[in-house]
Design a protein around this motif. Sequence first.
Motif, PDB file in Angstrom:
ATOM      1  N   TYR A 165       0.817  -1.207   0.000  1.00  0.00           N
ATOM      2  CA  TYR A 165       0.000   0.000   0.000  1.00  0.00           C
ATOM      3  C   TYR A 165       0.858   1.268   0.000  1.00  0.00           C
ATOM      4  O   TYR A 165       0.409   2.330  -0.434  1.00  0.00           O
ATOM      5  CB  TYR A 165      -0.930   0.013   1.209  1.00  0.00           C
ATOM      6  CG  TYR A 165      -1.769  -1.242   1.329  1.00  0.00           C
ATOM      7  CD1 TYR A 165      -2.814  -1.495   0.443  1.00  0.00           C
ATOM      8  CD2 TYR A 165      -1.511  -2.189   2.315  1.00  0.00           C
ATOM      9  CE1 TYR A 165      -3.581  -2.644   0.542  1.00  0.00           C
ATOM     10  CE2 TYR A 165      -2.271  -3.351   2.430  1.00  0.00           C
ATOM     11  CZ  TYR A 165      -3.304  -3.567   1.537  1.00  0.00           C
ATOM     12  OH  TYR A 165      -4.056  -4.724   1.639  1.00  0.00           O
ATOM     13  N   SER A 195      -2.989   2.595 -13.526  1.00  0.00           N
ATOM     14  CA  SER A 195      -4.210   2.238 -12.797  1.00  0.00           C
ATOM     15  C   SER A 195      -3.841   1.410 -11.576  1.00  0.00           C
ATOM     16  O   SER A 195      -2.925   0.577 -11.637  1.00  0.00           O
ATOM     17  CB  SER A 195      -5.167   1.427 -13.680  1.00  0.00           C
ATOM     18  OG  SER A 195      -5.592   2.170 -14.798  1.00  0.00           O
ATOM     19  N   ILE A 248      -4.898  -1.619  -9.145  1.00  0.00           N
ATOM     20  CA  ILE A 248      -5.737  -2.810  -9.220  1.00  0.00           C
ATOM     21  C   ILE A 248      -5.676  -3.573  -7.907  1.00  0.00           C
ATOM     22  O   ILE A 248      -4.701  -3.483  -7.155  1.00  0.00           O
ATOM     23  CB  ILE A 248      -5.351  -3.738 -10.387  1.00  0.00           C
ATOM     24  CG1 ILE A 248      -3.889  -4.189 -10.267  1.00  0.00           C
ATOM     25  CG2 ILE A 248      -5.623  -3.068 -11.726  1.00  0.00           C
ATOM     26  CD1 ILE A 248      -3.523  -5.300 -11.240  1.00  0.00           C
ATOM     27  N   SER A 249      -6.736  -4.315  -7.646  1.00  0.00           N
ATOM     28  CA  SER A 249      -6.869  -5.094  -6.418  1.00  0.00           C
ATOM     29  C   SER A 249      -6.378  -6.522  -6.633  1.00  0.00           C
ATOM     30  O   SER A 249      -6.820  -7.205  -7.549  1.00  0.00           O
ATOM     31  CB  SER A 249      -8.333  -5.110  -5.977  1.00  0.00           C
ATOM     32  OG  SER A 249      -8.555  -6.073  -4.969  1.00  0.00           O
ATOM     33  N   PRO A 291     -10.831  -9.021  -1.519  1.00  0.00           N
ATOM     34  CA  PRO A 291     -10.456  -7.898  -2.381  1.00  0.00           C
ATOM     35  C   PRO A 291      -9.664  -6.847  -1.595  1.00  0.00           C
ATOM     36  O   PRO A 291      -9.863  -6.670  -0.387  1.00  0.00           O
ATOM     37  CB  PRO A 291     -11.808  -7.344  -2.841  1.00  0.00           C
ATOM     38  CG  PRO A 291     -12.736  -8.516  -2.774  1.00  0.00           C
ATOM     39  CD  PRO A 291     -12.281  -9.309  -1.586  1.00  0.00           C
ATOM     40  N   PHE A 292      -8.740  -6.198  -2.274  1.00  0.00           N
ATOM     41  CA  PHE A 292      -7.869  -5.155  -1.719  1.00  0.00           C
ATOM     42  C   PHE A 292      -6.847  -5.710  -0.736  1.00  0.00           C
ATOM     43  O   PHE A 292      -6.207  -4.975   0.002  1.00  0.00           O
ATOM     44  CB  PHE A 292      -8.692  -4.030  -1.064  1.00  0.00           C
ATOM     45  CG  PHE A 292      -9.753  -3.466  -1.969  1.00  0.00           C
ATOM     46  CD1 PHE A 292      -9.412  -2.705  -3.073  1.00  0.00           C
ATOM     47  CD2 PHE A 292     -11.098  -3.739  -1.741  1.00  0.00           C
ATOM     48  CE1 PHE A 292     -10.384  -2.202  -3.919  1.00  0.00           C
ATOM     49  CE2 PHE A 292     -12.080  -3.234  -2.582  1.00  0.00           C
ATOM     50  CZ  PHE A 292     -11.714  -2.460  -3.675  1.00  0.00           C
ATOM     51  N   MET A 331      -2.253  -4.376  -3.217  1.00  0.00           N
ATOM     52  CA  MET A 331      -2.311  -3.304  -4.211  1.00  0.00           C
ATOM     53  C   MET A 331      -1.227  -3.527  -5.253  1.00  0.00           C
ATOM     54  O   MET A 331      -0.053  -3.703  -4.922  1.00  0.00           O
ATOM     55  CB  MET A 331      -2.105  -1.934  -3.557  1.00  0.00           C
ATOM     56  CG  MET A 331      -1.956  -0.792  -4.570  1.00  0.00           C
ATOM     57  SD  MET A 331      -1.481   0.790  -3.815  1.00  0.00           S
ATOM     58  CE  MET A 331      -3.069   1.359  -3.212  1.00  0.00           C
ATOM     59  N   GLN A 364      -9.979  -4.274 -13.222  1.00  0.00           N
ATOM     60  CA  GLN A 364     -10.863  -3.162 -12.879  1.00  0.00           C
ATOM     61  C   GLN A 364     -10.072  -2.065 -12.167  1.00  0.00           C
ATOM     62  O   GLN A 364      -9.464  -2.313 -11.126  1.00  0.00           O
ATOM     63  CB  GLN A 364     -11.992  -3.633 -11.965  1.00  0.00           C
ATOM     64  CG  GLN A 364     -12.947  -2.523 -11.566  1.00  0.00           C
ATOM     65  CD  GLN A 364     -14.064  -3.006 -10.656  1.00  0.00           C
ATOM     66  OE1 GLN A 364     -14.239  -4.209 -10.455  1.00  0.00           O
ATOM     67  NE2 GLN A 364     -14.831  -2.075 -10.099  1.00  0.00           N
ATOM     68  N   ARG A 374      -9.084   0.841  -9.735  1.00  0.00           N
ATOM     69  CA  ARG A 374      -9.518   1.181  -8.380  1.00  0.00           C
ATOM     70  C   ARG A 374      -8.950   2.526  -7.964  1.00  0.00           C
ATOM     71  O   ARG A 374      -7.946   2.990  -8.509  1.00  0.00           O
ATOM     72  CB  ARG A 374      -9.042   0.105  -7.394  1.00  0.00           C
ATOM     73  CG  ARG A 374      -9.537  -1.300  -7.710  1.00  0.00           C
ATOM     74  CD  ARG A 374     -11.027  -1.443  -7.465  1.00  0.00           C
ATOM     75  NE  ARG A 374     -11.450  -2.843  -7.518  1.00  0.00           N
ATOM     76  CZ  ARG A 374     -12.660  -3.260  -7.185  1.00  0.00           C
ATOM     77  NH1 ARG A 374     -13.581  -2.394  -6.789  1.00  0.00           N
ATOM     78  NH2 ARG A 374     -12.973  -4.550  -7.252  1.00  0.00           N
ATOM     79  N   GLN A 375      -9.577   3.129  -6.966  1.00  0.00           N
ATOM     80  CA  GLN A 375      -9.056   4.343  -6.355  1.00  0.00           C
ATOM     81  C   GLN A 375      -8.179   3.958  -5.157  1.00  0.00           C
ATOM     82  O   GLN A 375      -8.486   2.997  -4.441  1.00  0.00           O
ATOM     83  CB  GLN A 375     -10.201   5.246  -5.898  1.00  0.00           C
ATOM     84  CG  GLN A 375     -11.062   5.781  -7.027  1.00  0.00           C
ATOM     85  CD  GLN A 375     -10.270   6.595  -8.019  1.00  0.00           C
ATOM     86  OE1 GLN A 375      -9.457   7.447  -7.639  1.00  0.00           O
ATOM     87  NE2 GLN A 375     -10.486   6.337  -9.302  1.00  0.00           N
ATOM     88  N   GLU A 415      -9.754   3.062  -1.799  1.00  0.00           N
ATOM     89  CA  GLU A 415     -10.492   1.812  -1.628  1.00  0.00           C
ATOM     90  C   GLU A 415      -9.663   0.764  -0.881  1.00  0.00           C
ATOM     91  O   GLU A 415     -10.221  -0.202  -0.359  1.00  0.00           O
ATOM     92  CB  GLU A 415     -10.916   1.259  -2.988  1.00  0.00           C
ATOM     93  CG  GLU A 415     -11.935   2.108  -3.723  1.00  0.00           C
ATOM     94  CD  GLU A 415     -12.372   1.479  -5.026  1.00  0.00           C
ATOM     95  OE1 GLU A 415     -13.225   0.558  -4.978  1.00  0.00           O
ATOM     96  OE2 GLU A 415     -11.861   1.875  -6.088  1.00  0.00           O
ATOM     97  N   PHE A 416      -8.368   0.944  -0.823  1.00  0.00           N
ATOM     98  CA  PHE A 416      -7.486  -0.013  -0.155  1.00  0.00           C
ATOM     99  C   PHE A 416      -7.289   0.304   1.323  1.00  0.00           C
ATOM    100  O   PHE A 416      -6.654  -0.477   2.044  1.00  0.00           O
ATOM    101  CB  PHE A 416      -6.112  -0.034  -0.849  1.00  0.00           C
ATOM    102  CG  PHE A 416      -6.134  -0.529  -2.261  1.00  0.00           C
ATOM    103  CD1 PHE A 416      -5.856  -1.852  -2.554  1.00  0.00           C
ATOM    104  CD2 PHE A 416      -6.433   0.326  -3.305  1.00  0.00           C
ATOM    105  CE1 PHE A 416      -5.869  -2.315  -3.862  1.00  0.00           C
ATOM    106  CE2 PHE A 416      -6.451  -0.125  -4.618  1.00  0.00           C
ATOM    107  CZ  PHE A 416      -6.173  -1.447  -4.895  1.00  0.00           C
TER     108      PHE A 416
END
Length: 256
Positions: free
Chosen positions: A68, A86, A88-89, A102-103, A106, A176, A178-179, A182-183
Amino acid sequence: MDIQRYLQHIHFAGTPKANLHTLEQLHRCHMLAVPFENLSIIYHQGIHLTPAALFSKIVEHNRGGFCYELNRIFALLLQQIGFQVSFISGEIRARDGTFGPPFDHMALVVTLDQPYLVDVGFGDAFLTPLKIITSEQQPQASGTFHLEHDGDYYSLERRNGDRCSHAKTLYRFTLQPRQPEEFNGMCHYHCTSPQSHFTQKLVCSRPTENGRITLSESKLIITQDRQRKESTLHSHEERLAVLRHYFNIELNVQAA
């Protein structure tokens, strides 16, 4: 962010451009210079994810971090150079064959002539970016990597020997975008939960030109030209001395 100081810190020479050659150089330089480590978690220093905090820790104070932190600051560097990046998770594969939520991890996708998997925050993995394709094996010094595709997921596999050797799945991911925010929930979990392996055991590790150096709790493991040497540390002071000597990390902390 001071790009020139960042580039000097990872020993990148030349003028960075948003092309594959620069991306490969940056990825390799970052992996060799910035260790994967959880010292801030083990010694309760806190994890701070603002760009200024990451730059201060990693560049100004010569530290490392986990996914992260490392992939977030590396993405900032790439974006300022002009790369299309980008988040991604990823979901880490456990020993029992299950995957994390998920997450859980990173990673990054950089799009050039095709999409590339970029990841300077996994630890012992690839030194240069991987093409996100399933049609070929991608050999590197740390193993031969291959991507499998099933539905929305790509699975990252590594073989440490020839094509007949056993393939180990490291993690799976989707494309997909991700922002970064979100992590944050999973980052907090890995920093604080007794169930997270990051809170259970100290690790500091980085690849070298011909192997890897790892401090794992009280074990110092040095691999050079496929020859592994392991030694046991017997005190907190010895651990700090190893961090200073092999990673150039100065910690002013008490035993955890």
